[in-house]
Design an enzyme around this catalytic site. Structure first.
Site, short mmCIF file in Angstrom:
data_model
loop_
_atom_site.label_atom_id
_atom_site.label_comp_id
_atom_site.label_asym_id
_atom_site.label_seq_id
_atom_site.Cartn_x
_atom_site.Cartn_y
_atom_site.Cartn_z
N SER A 121 19.93 0.99 10.60
CA SER A 121 21.36 1.00 10.15
C SER A 121 21.60 2.03 9.05
O SER A 121 22.69 2.01 8.31
CB SER A 121 21.84 -0.36 9.91
OG SER A 121 21.82 -1.20 11.12
N THR A 147 23.35 -2.26 6.56
CA THR A 147 23.74 -1.26 5.53
C THR A 147 23.23 -2.02 4.45
O THR A 147 23.25 -3.15 4.06
CB THR A 147 25.16 -1.42 5.55
OG1 THR A 147 25.75 -0.80 6.92
CG2 THR A 147 25.83 -0.54 4.26
N THR A 188 24.64 3.90 4.79
CA THR A 188 24.57 3.44 6.18
C THR A 188 24.76 4.34 7.08
O THR A 188 25.22 5.49 6.88
CB THR A 188 25.80 2.39 6.34
OG1 THR A 188 25.76 1.82 7.37
CG2 THR A 188 27.30 3.13 6.44
N ARG A 224 34.21 8.46 13.31
CA ARG A 224 34.61 7.18 12.67
C ARG A 224 33.87 7.01 11.27
O ARG A 224 32.77 7.39 11.11
CB ARG A 224 34.26 5.99 13.68
CG ARG A 224 34.25 4.68 13.16
CD ARG A 224 33.29 4.11 12.43
NE ARG A 224 33.36 2.49 12.19
CZ ARG A 224 32.50 1.78 11.64
NH1 ARG A 224 31.55 2.42 10.93
NH2 ARG A 224 32.82 0.58 11.10
N THR A 274 29.13 -5.59 3.61
CA THR A 274 28.52 -5.14 4.80
C THR A 274 28.99 -5.88 5.83
O THR A 274 29.67 -6.85 5.82
CB THR A 274 26.90 -5.64 4.63
OG1 THR A 274 26.13 -5.27 5.95
CG2 THR A 274 26.52 -6.86 4.36
N GLY A 275 28.81 -5.39 7.16
CA GLY A 275 29.54 -5.83 8.39
C GLY A 275 30.53 -4.87 8.95
O GLY A 275 30.35 -3.70 8.72
C1 SD4 Z 1 30.03 0.13 8.77
N1 SD4 Z 1 29.92 -1.65 7.10
O1 SD4 Z 1 29.93 1.33 8.96
C2 SD4 Z 1 29.07 -0.74 8.06
C3 SD4 Z 1 28.14 -1.34 8.87
C4 SD4 Z 1 27.38 -2.21 8.18
O2 SD4 Z 1 25.65 -3.60 7.88
O3 SD4 Z 1 27.64 -2.70 7.10
N2 SD4 Z 1 26.20 -2.67 8.82
O4 SD4 Z 1 31.12 -0.55 9.25
#
Ligand code: SD4
Length: 328
Positions: free
Chosen positions: A86, A189, A207, A217, A240-241
Site C-alpha cells: 500500500s 498507508t 501511499t 483518483r 489512514t483508511g
Molecule cells: C487512500 N488513505 O488513498 C489512502 C489509503 C490508505 O491505508 O490509507 N490506506 O485512500
C-alpha cells in the site's frame, strides 16, 4: 530496529538533556481517572510498519534535531518495504495496472507540499518536500509532478509491477469488480507525525492509495487537511483508511481544530470518527483511523472499526498499540 542497549543509552541521554517525560493523573470525559502521558520528543505512525519507520525517524531526530528530516526519512523506509503493498512503487496498482503514488509533508509553521497521482518515483515523500521547498505551490499532480521530478534530477523507475502486486492484480482482473472496499489487505498507508524536543512539529504521509482505484483518483493522503495536518500552536494529526471518507470531513484538520478548542487528542480523534460515520452512507464498507498529538505531547488514536494499530516512539519506549474503535 534500535536495540535495547542503545535505547537505554538514548533514554538516559534524553533524561539528562531534555528532562524526564511527565505523566500525571487526569480525568477522562466519563470522569474516570486515568494516567495521561506526555512525551517530548514523540513520534507516532500508522500501522505496524510504523515501528521500523519510527526507529529511523527517531535516529534522525536524535542525531540532527530536525523534525522535517525525521518524518521524511522515517517514511522512506516504508516506501522501500517490498512487503508493503500500500506504499511505494511495489504497491497495488490502479485498475489499469499502473502504480500511482500520493504523498504529503507538512511543518508546524504551515509550510507544506504534496504530490498526487505520480508515477515512477521511488520516494514521493521527498518529491513532496521539493514541492514545498522549491516551488511557490503546495501540490503537483500527475505528469506535472513527474516532469518536476525530472527537473529536480530524479531518476524515473521502470514502470513494472512488483511480483506480488502483479499476482494480485491478475487475480483481481478475473472478476475486476470495481468496489473500493478497504480491507485488512489493502489499507497500509503510512502517516507519521513528530514532535521535537523544542516543540517543533512535522508530519508526512505516503501511499500507493486504494488498490484498483480509477486511473487519476487521489485519496486523502496528498490533501493537506485530510490525510495530514500540523500546526505547532496546537498539534498534529494524520489518517489512514478509505480516503474519500476522510476527505469528506477534512479529517486531520478537523482533529487539530478540535484540539485547538480544548479537546484532548483522544477526544478529537473520537469526534472525527463519529463525524466520519455520520457523513458517509456506505459505512459498512469503510475503515478509517486517525492518530494525533498535541503540543504538550499527549497522544491519541481512534478508528471506525477494529484492526487499526499505530506505532509510538518516545524516550520511555517503542510500542505498537491497538487503537480503540467505534463500530463492532
Ligand atoms: C487512500 N488513505 O488513498 C489512502 C489509503 C490508505 O491505508 O490509507 N490506506 O485512500
Amino acid at each position: 530496529m534500535t536495540n535495547r542497549r542503545s535505547f537505554i543509552k538514548k533514554s538516559l541521554l534524553g533524561t539528562a538533556i531534555i528532562g524526564p517525560t511527565l505523566s500525571h493523573m487526569a480525568c477522562n470525559a466519563k470522569g474516570d481517572s486515568k494516567i495521561e502521558e506526555k512525551h517530548k520528543p514523540l513520534i507516532l505512525s500508522t500501522w505496524a510498519h510504523g515501528m521500523p519507520a519510527n526507529d529511523r525517524a527517531w535516529e534522525v531526530l536524535l542525531s540532527t534535531g530536525d523534525v522535517l528530516n525525521a518524518v521524511e526519512q522515517g517514511v522512506m523506509v516504508t516506501e522501500l518495504d517490498q512487503s508493503n503493498l500500500s506504499v511505494g512503487l511495489q504497491g497495488l496498482p490502479d485498475r489499469e495496472g499502473i502504480p500511482t503514488l500520493d504523498a504529503s509533508i507538512m511543518l508546524g509553521d504551515g509550510s507544506c507540499g504534496s504530490v498526487g497521482f505520480v508515477r515512477q518515483i521511488k520516494h514521493p515523500i521527498s518529491l513532496a518536500r521539493k514541492v514545498m521547498e522549491n516551488t511557490p505551490h503546495v501540490m503537483l499532480v500527475g505528469e506535472g509532478a513527474r516532469q518536476f521530478a525530472i527537473e529536480e534530477g530524479y531518476e524515473l523507475e521502470e514502470e513494472k509491477l512488483s511480483p506480488r502486486a502483479n499476482e494480485m492484480f491478475q487475480d483481481w482482473k478475473k472478476t475486476s469488480k470495481y468496489k473500493p472496499i478497504i480491507n485488512i489487505e489493502n489499507h497500509d498507508t503510512i502517516g507519521m507525525i513528530a514532535l521535537g524536543p523544542d516543540g517543533k512539529m512535522a508530519g508526512s504521509c505516503t501511499t500507493s492509495g486504494l488498490a484498483y482505484k480509477m486511473h487519476g483518483r487521489l485519496g486523502d493522503s496528498p490533501i493537506i487537511g485530510a490525510g495530514l495536518f500540523v500546526d505547532e500552536e496546537v498539534g498534529a494529526a494524520t489518517a489512514t483508511g478509505l480516503g474519500e471518507s476522510i476527505i469528506r470531513i477534512c479529517g486531520s484538520f478537523l482533529i487539530v481544530e478540535l484540539m485547538r478548542q480544548g479537546r484532548s487528542p483522544q477526544e478529537a480523534c473520537e469526534e472525527a470518527v463519529r463525524r466520519l460515520i455520520s457523513k458517509n452512507k456506505n459505512i459498512d464498507d469503510i475503515q478509517a483511523g486517525f492518530i494525533a498529538f498535541n503540543k504538550e505531547g499527549e497522544f491519541g488514536a481512534y478508528a471506525v472499526r477494529q484492526g487499526f494499530n499505530y506505532a509510538v516512539h518516545h524516550y520511555q519506549g517503542q510500542n505498537l498499540i491497538d487503537s480503540k474503535y467505534k463500530l463492532t
